[in-house]
Design a protein around this motif. Structure first.
Motif, PDB file in Angstrom:
ATOM      1  N   TYR A  65      -2.897 -39.174  27.385  1.00 24.18           N
ATOM      2  CA  TYR A  65      -3.305 -38.951  28.722  1.00 24.18           C
ATOM      3  C   TYR A  65      -3.295 -40.054  29.647  1.00 24.18           C
ATOM      4  O   TYR A  65      -2.979 -40.166  30.645  1.00 24.18           O
ATOM      5  CB  TYR A  65      -4.698 -38.127  28.953  1.00 24.18           C
ATOM      6  N   GLN A 123      -2.017 -33.291  30.161  1.00 23.42           N
ATOM      7  CA  GLN A 123      -3.393 -32.722  30.729  1.00 23.42           C
ATOM      8  C   GLN A 123      -3.118 -31.722  31.720  1.00 23.42           C
ATOM      9  O   GLN A 123      -2.006 -31.840  32.640  1.00 23.42           O
ATOM     10  CB  GLN A 123      -4.056 -33.832  31.455  1.00 23.42           C
ATOM     11  N   GLU A 170      -4.283 -30.532  34.471  1.00 24.58           N
ATOM     12  CA  GLU A 170      -4.391 -30.969  35.774  1.00 24.58           C
ATOM     13  C   GLU A 170      -3.153 -31.738  36.489  1.00 24.58           C
ATOM     14  O   GLU A 170      -2.732 -31.553  37.413  1.00 24.58           O
ATOM     15  CB  GLU A 170      -5.655 -31.815  36.045  1.00 24.58           C
ATOM     16  N   LYS A 210      -0.317 -22.816  29.320  1.00 26.10           N
ATOM     17  CA  LYS A 210      -1.512 -23.446  29.032  1.00 26.10           C
ATOM     18  C   LYS A 210      -1.907 -23.602  27.643  1.00 26.10           C
ATOM     19  O   LYS A 210      -1.968 -22.644  26.863  1.00 26.10           O
ATOM     20  CB  LYS A 210      -2.692 -22.992  30.135  1.00 26.10           C
ATOM     21  N   SER A 252      -8.298 -26.512  24.743  1.00 27.21           N
ATOM     22  CA  SER A 252      -8.820 -27.613  23.970  1.00 27.21           C
ATOM     23  C   SER A 252      -8.815 -27.495  22.571  1.00 27.21           C
ATOM     24  O   SER A 252      -8.568 -28.236  21.580  1.00 27.21           O
ATOM     25  CB  SER A 252      -9.949 -28.236  24.721  1.00 27.21           C
ATOM     26  N   SER A 312     -10.659 -31.771  19.102  1.00 32.46           N
ATOM     27  CA  SER A 312     -10.448 -31.065  20.355  1.00 32.46           C
ATOM     28  C   SER A 312     -10.559 -32.032  21.559  1.00 32.46           C
ATOM     29  O   SER A 312     -11.734 -32.621  21.667  1.00 32.46           O
ATOM     30  CB  SER A 312     -11.494 -29.727  20.613  1.00 32.46           C
ATOM     31  N   LYS A 333     -11.344 -33.016  25.453  1.00 32.59           N
ATOM     32  CA  LYS A 333     -12.449 -32.638  26.545  1.00 32.59           C
ATOM     33  C   LYS A 333     -11.890 -31.607  27.520  1.00 32.59           C
ATOM     34  O   LYS A 333     -12.569 -31.049  28.198  1.00 32.59           O
ATOM     35  CB  LYS A 333     -13.264 -33.876  27.299  1.00 32.59           C
ATOM     36  N   VAL A 334     -10.485 -31.701  27.688  1.00 38.37           N
ATOM     37  CA  VAL A 334      -9.909 -31.023  28.897  1.00 38.37           C
ATOM     38  C   VAL A 334      -8.917 -30.160  28.123  1.00 38.37           C
ATOM     39  O   VAL A 334      -8.322 -30.539  27.001  1.00 38.37           O
ATOM     40  CB  VAL A 334      -9.325 -32.078  29.954  1.00 38.37           C
ATOM     41  N   ASP A 335      -8.342 -29.104  28.918  1.00 34.68           N
ATOM     42  CA  ASP A 335      -7.377 -28.373  28.659  1.00 34.68           C
ATOM     43  C   ASP A 335      -6.069 -28.837  28.707  1.00 34.68           C
ATOM     44  O   ASP A 335      -5.976 -29.972  29.763  1.00 34.68           O
ATOM     45  CB  ASP A 335      -7.243 -27.096  29.378  1.00 34.68           C
ATOM     46  N   SER A 336      -4.980 -28.509  28.092  1.00 33.27           N
ATOM     47  CA  SER A 336      -3.691 -29.093  28.204  1.00 33.27           C
ATOM     48  C   SER A 336      -2.700 -28.104  28.878  1.00 33.27           C
ATOM     49  O   SER A 336      -2.932 -26.895  28.952  1.00 33.27           O
ATOM     50  CB  SER A 336      -3.133 -29.712  26.982  1.00 33.27           C
TER      51      SER A 336
END
Length: 289
Positions: A128, A153, A155, A187, A190, A196, A198-201
């Motif tokens: 990231y 990431q 976002e 999507k 995590s 895992s 801390k954020v979704d990918s």
């Protein structure tokens, strides 16, 4: 060989090799077969493909691509993963392992022999902290990329795929869309990784444009995009004054001549309008630093 996407297999490998995850490399290994399949399907890799993979981890994606007949060049920066990868790649002569920094490796030197011979692709689980520079290193390398499939990431993926007028739409959106058409494939929660994050990918696929939108000077185009989005709450006119080459009246007249209202904000402009603006400024000033 057991499936490398199995959480138990990953734990066995790292324990047997005394491997320690390094936060500085953003190491998170995929353990979700469904997501792995979506990445592979998005690459459309086959025996006529050569795939540049950045950040192979323990080799999960590289092995699955190799099983489909693709030639894979896997670039790994972490020296402690090299012996693990060498072992996991033993049965796959079509996987070439490169120990190096993906931001420094010469992609053209590696892949130039395949131009005109194979479809050239990228597949990567991007750390990231270097996502944006890696994307642009790939896009700016003079190779006939067919497609680029990236884990990143969520976002950032949403920003790249944003439409004009939204808060996610920005200089990154316009710049990537100049090179190709991005599509958010899926999507990724995590928990699909070990450990895992801390954020979704998200998995993003970029199909490269066979013909880019016409701009008279590419460097000027990117400079204008960066300047226009520099302070998002300011109007386009006020931001463009920071180019330092045209005064307010000159800029206002130029914008009127191409039917762009200077009171608009950069986030409302399409890529076509940015190209129009670039060409209009170039016609007056030519190339400038």
């Amino acid at each position: 060989m057991d499936n490398l996407y199995s959480a138990s297999k990953i734990k066995e490998i790292i324990n047997n090799n005394g491997f320690n995850f390094k936060k500085k490399f953003g190491q998170n290994f995929l353990i979700d077969k469904n997501i792995l399949d979506k990445i592979i399907n998005a690459t459309e890799a086959d025996g006529d493909s050569v795939v540049l993979e950045i950040g192979p981890g323990i080799g999960t994606l590289a092995v699955e691509l190799a099983k489909r007949g693709a030639t894979v060049y896997a670039i790994e920066i972490d020296s402690t993963l090299i012996p693990i990868l060498e072992k996991n790649f033993e049965l796959y002569p079509n996987i070439k392992l490169i120990h190096g920094d993906a931001l420094k490796v010469d992609y053209k030197e590696i892949l130039a022999p395949y131009i005109g011979e194979k479809k050239i692709k990228v597949a990567a689980n991007l750390p990231y902290y270097i996502t944006t520079p890696l994307i642009f290193k790939i896009l700016e390398t003079d190779l006939p990329w067919e497609s680029i499939t990236l884990m990143m990431q969520l976002e950032v993926a949403q920003r790249i795929c944003a439409k004009p007028g939204g808060k996610d739409y920005g200089s990154l959106t316009v710049a990537v869309n100049y090179y190709g058409k991005p599509t958010l494939i899926t999507k990724v929660p995590s928990q699909a990784f070990f450990p895992s994050p801390k954020v979704d990918s998200a998995v993003l696929n970029i199909k490269l444009n066979t013909e880019k939108i016409f701009v008279k000077d590419q460097q000027l185009f990117f400079k204008i995009i960066k300047t226009a989005f520099n302070q998002r709450r300011k109007t386009l006119l006020n931001n463009l004054l920071n180019l330092g080459k045209l005064n307010k009246e000159e800029l206002n007249n130029l914008l009127k001549s191409i039917n762009i209202d200077g009171s608009r904000r950069a986030e409302s402009l399409t890529i076509e309008e940015f190209a129009l603006l670039t060409n209009a400024i170039y016609n007056i000033l030519g190339n400038f630093e």
